[in-house]
Structures are given as C-alpha cells and as structure tokens.
Design a protein around this motif. Structure first.
Motif, short mmCIF file in Angstrom:
data_model
loop_
_atom_site.label_atom_id
_atom_site.label_comp_id
_atom_site.label_asym_id
_atom_site.label_seq_id
_atom_site.Cartn_x
_atom_site.Cartn_y
_atom_site.Cartn_z
N VAL A 315 40.51 16.58 66.55
CA VAL A 315 41.07 16.54 65.24
C VAL A 315 41.35 17.76 64.54
N TYR A 319 39.40 17.74 59.10
CA TYR A 319 38.73 16.45 59.21
C TYR A 319 37.70 16.10 58.12
N LYS A 322 38.29 14.57 54.79
CA LYS A 322 38.81 13.14 54.69
C LYS A 322 38.23 12.14 53.97
N THR A 400 32.04 13.67 62.81
CA THR A 400 32.27 12.52 63.32
C THR A 400 31.72 11.37 63.28
N GLY A 404 33.66 9.42 60.29
CA GLY A 404 34.28 8.64 61.03
C GLY A 404 33.74 7.31 61.31
N ASP A 410 37.79 8.53 57.82
CA ASP A 410 39.08 9.05 58.55
C ASP A 410 39.97 8.00 58.59
#
Length: 503
Positions: A315, A319, A322, A400, A404, A410
C-alpha cells in the motif's frame, strides 16, 4: 575492504541476510548493535517490550562474540553518532544492514550521513519478499487473505495432497470458534526466570526518566533463541493437540489459553516462520493431530502474518493516515490505566496487557479494536496505543492489523466488512459479562452496556457507507426495525459517554 554489519534489534538470528552475505569473506565481518534512546522516545513503550529487546540484543551480542565475531555494542542517544565512531575507528569501508521490516526505520537508514558505503541486504525473516507479494497482488482487484493463503500453501507445499489441500478443505475455521464451556483444562505455559543480563535490562528500564507503559516485572519472557525454541516446542507438544476449538475463547484469569506466545520471538528473529510451520506440520503427520487446529495455527503464520507484512509494503506510504469513517474521538484514558474503566471485558484485557504486554488475537480484535471502532476513536490514536502497548508490536504489524482489520480505516483493503459487534458476541465468547456492572441484554436503558449502544450508534451513523458492503445488509435490516425513539436514546447515550469520558 573491511565489511561491517549493523544488526538491528528485531533481526537477532545467525542466518539473517546481512550476516549470511559475508559467509564467502576470508575473515569475519565486524558487527555493531546499538540501543538508541531516540528510538525509545518515539512512543511510551511497554516496559516489558524494552526489557525484551535490550536483553535479547545483549544476549545475541554475547553469542556472536562466543562464535568468534568482533562485536561492538553501543548505548547512545541516536544511531548515527556511534556508527560514525565505530566506522572510523575500525576502518569500515562498507556497512551492510538487512533491510528493516518497518518503513520509518528504512527511511532513517537512508537519511544517515556516514563515511562509508551503506548496502541494504534483502530481508529474509519472511517467506514472501516484497517483490513476490507485489507480483501476486498487482493482478488482483481485491487482496483477499484467503486467496493469498491458498497460494502460499501451494507454493510451500504445506498441508497439501498433491494439488489439493489435506482434508479436502483449505480452511477449518468454523470448527475453531467454540465458546468456553465449563472449566477449561488449559495446557501449561512455559516462562523463564530473568538471568543476570535480563536483570540488568530490567534495572535500565526502571531507571528511564521518560514515559513508559505497563509493568516491568515480573518479566517472564524468553530472550534467546534457545528459550524461544523451548516455547515453540512446548506449544507443539502441549497445546497444538487441542489448539483448535477454543482459539477465539476468552476467560477471566486465563492469560494464554492454548495460544503459542511465539509472536514476540518471530518478530525479532529468534524464530523463523518456516521452522514454526514445519514443526506444526510434522507434529500433525507424526501424531495424527486434529487437522482443524493445525490448519488454523499454520494459517496464522503462513497466511495472516505473511499477508499483513506484504500488504504493509504494497500500500501507499500514506496508509497510516487512512480514516474511512472519519472517526476523531480521543483515546480514552483507561487504555493507559485499566483501573479507570468499569467495563469488565475492557478491564480484564487491559489489565492483562499492562502486566504482560500480551493479549491474544480475539481480545485485540473483538474487545479492544471493536470498542475503538464502534466508539469512533481516532484510528491513529488507537494504532499508536497498540504499537506502544504490545510486546510483539512493530510498524508493519500494527498498521495493517489495527487500521485495516480492527478499525476498517482503509475502507476494505484488508477486511471484507467491519469487525463490529455488540455485547452479545462478548458474552458468547467469554465469561467477562458475568462480572460486569452493565447489563449485556440492554442497549438503550439506564444500565445498558456501552458495547450495545455504541454498536447501534455506529451502524446508524455510518448507514450510508455500510450499505455499500454486502455482508452488512442483514444487520442493517435489523437497524431499520428499531424505533426512532430508541435510536435517539442510543445516540444520546453514546454522546453522553464521550462527554463524561473526556472530563
């Protein structure tokens, strides 16, 4: 030419790429390890994380010296100053460093002004390289972990019967979600008494004059490869045979359940993912273990761990910023002091994190992350807390996982839907609700569980965005059945909670 190797604090193994690159040299390279206070000041790190890293680094330096290497060990305010002194003193002409796992540290190395050539050697602590993951990801519309996991199984021939998965299915997760029932006969956990080197690290952390988090003692983690292998072996022999069913369960007073506790060791190089996967597969083949547990464990290493690291470098660099839901609520103070919350589930998990630096994946996802998501807490503030608080936390892990997976910040790069849940899930998968002052069955009454009113408030606030996610249609239909009066009460309770918690 004199080659020097700079070994970072999360690269502590003898086959790491920078060291391995010197095997054809006529003489041993010179090595340096550095403890930098500048690095420690970036966050209020958990004291046990600092003890683990410093003790493991010092033990590894001693092992290298015993193997014949000339090793310099520096404790300094930054990295550049001791590197320059060492390079000039030892006439280093080329400095080799294994590429860091984290983007910010890679940038630090690239910004160094040193009097010699810096050579980055490709990181070999993972099974997929950045380039290999990019090749896999670039041809796909969605980066689904399940797709990546299946390709990984095929590539490394793990739990495979020819071209098909052993047992006829790729994923046995449905068999690994049983709620806790009665008294659980959990397997023994292996811990260690601090040796002299670790005691010195504990004393150094105690003496720090800047903010840190959590309890430094009792410190029971392993700090050497030998100890990490003992933890792995204990898991394979004692826990893996019955690992499957209760992977997601949470029980008061049970810190580790059936979980392996190897993530801190994997993430600093004391264990390698391939040896972990092979140990689990060998145990399955030799001892006829239940496939659901072995597959579930291997999926955590070969699937999820490799996947989130691949996504991290795939990414864009922004990121971290986000925030798909535009959540801006400040992080509640009780995340830093568990005694300040009267929600029993949060109190139990946060108290455990304070004392150990550890919580298992469902405690992280469905208690801590879930609360942050439905309460509208700033993703960046919560990610920073996760990075500070956990003993296995690094940039590539937490960005992440937290942004995420936990917070859907995200917009669905990782997860196919937000992992949002009410108190019903917590009551099903834990015993936390039994000892709580709040009523898990009430969503808008006076003693309603905050997980309930925040959950429905979250759905209402973001209904328009959530409509675009197919897997949310069923629960949104339930939202539509709620009376406008009850929904107004829920919204008011969520608003009042934030007002009270901010004062």
């Amino acid at each position: 030419m004199t080659v020097g190797i700079w070994i970072l604090g999360d690269q502590l193994w003898h086959n790491q790429a920078a060291l391995a690159s010197t095997l054809n040299l006529k003489e041993f390279p010179k090595i340096i390890l550095i403890e930098s206070w500048q690095q420690v000041l970036e966050r209020s790190y958990h004291r046990q994380k600092l003890v683990l890293i410093w003790s493991a680094m010092r033990h590894f330096a001693a092992e290298l010296r015993n193997s014949g290497y000339q090793v310099a060990y520096a404790k300094a305010a930054d990295f550049e100053t001791p590197l320059k002194v060492w390079i000039e003193t030892d006439n280093i002409t080329e400095l080799r460093v294994m590429t860091p796992s984290d983007r910010p540290f890679l940038q630090k190395i690239q910004n160094l002004q040193l009097p010699c050539q810096i050579t980055l050697i490709a990181n070999n602590q993972f099974l997929w390289s950045e380039a290999e993951f990019k090749d896999w990801a670039s041809s796909r519309k969605r980066l689904l972990m399940e797709d990546f996991y299946r390709v990984s199984r095929q590539r490394f021939q793990v739990l495979m019967d020819g071209n098909k998965p052993v047992g006829g299915k790729w994923n046995f997760d449905k068999e690994n979600r049983q709620p806790p029932k009665g008294k659980l006969n959990t397997p023994p956990t292996i811990w260690f008494e601090p040796d002299e080197i670790t005691q010195e690290a504990i004393a150094d952390v105690k003496a720090l004059s800047f903010p840190t988090y959590g309890d430094g003692e009792p410190f029971r983690w392993g700090v050497t490869r030998e100890q990490a292998l003992q933890v792995l072996n204990n898991f394979i022999t004692q826990s893996l045979p019955t690992f499957g069913p209760y992977q997601d369960a949470m029980v008061t007073g049970e810190e580790t359940m059936w979980h392996s506790l190897i993530s801190p060791y994997l993430n600093i190089g004391l264990l390698h993912p391939l040896e972990v996967i092979q140990a689990a597969e060998t145990a399955y083949l030799d001892n006829d273990l239940n496939l659901n547990g072995v597959e579930g464990f291997i999926r955590q290493i070969l699937g999820w761990r490799e996947y989130i690291r691949g996504v991290y470098f795939y990414v864009d660099a922004d990121y971290f910023q986000k925030n798909w839901f535009n959540h801006t609520q400040p992080l509640p103070e009780f995340f830093w002091d568990a005694s300040k919350t009267d929600m029993n589930c949060l109190h139990q998990v946060l108290s455990q994190v304070e004392s150990t630096g550890y919580a298992h994946h469902i405690q992280r996802l469905m208690i801590l992350g879930n609360f942050g998501l439905i309460a509208g807490i700033s993703p960046q503030e919560l990610e920073n807390w996760f990075h500070s608080a956990f003993i296995d936390a690094y940039d590539w892990v937490m960005q992440t996982n937290v942004l995420g997976m936990s917070l859907f910040a995200d917009g669905g790069v990782l997860a196919s839907k937000p992992y949002a849940a009410s108190a019903n899930y917590i009551n099903k998968m834990s015993d936390y609700c039994r000892g709580c002052k709040y009523d898990r069955t009430v969503r808008s009454g006076e003693n309603a569980c905050p997980f309930n009113f925040f959950y429905w408030d979250f759905l209402a606030r973001h209904r328009e965005k959530l409509q675009s996610i197919g897997r949310m249609s069923f629960i949104l239909a339930n939202l539509d059945k709620m009376s406008s009066a009850e929904l107004a009460t829920i919204t008011q309770k969520a608003h009042e909670w934030h007002l009270v918690s901010s004062h």
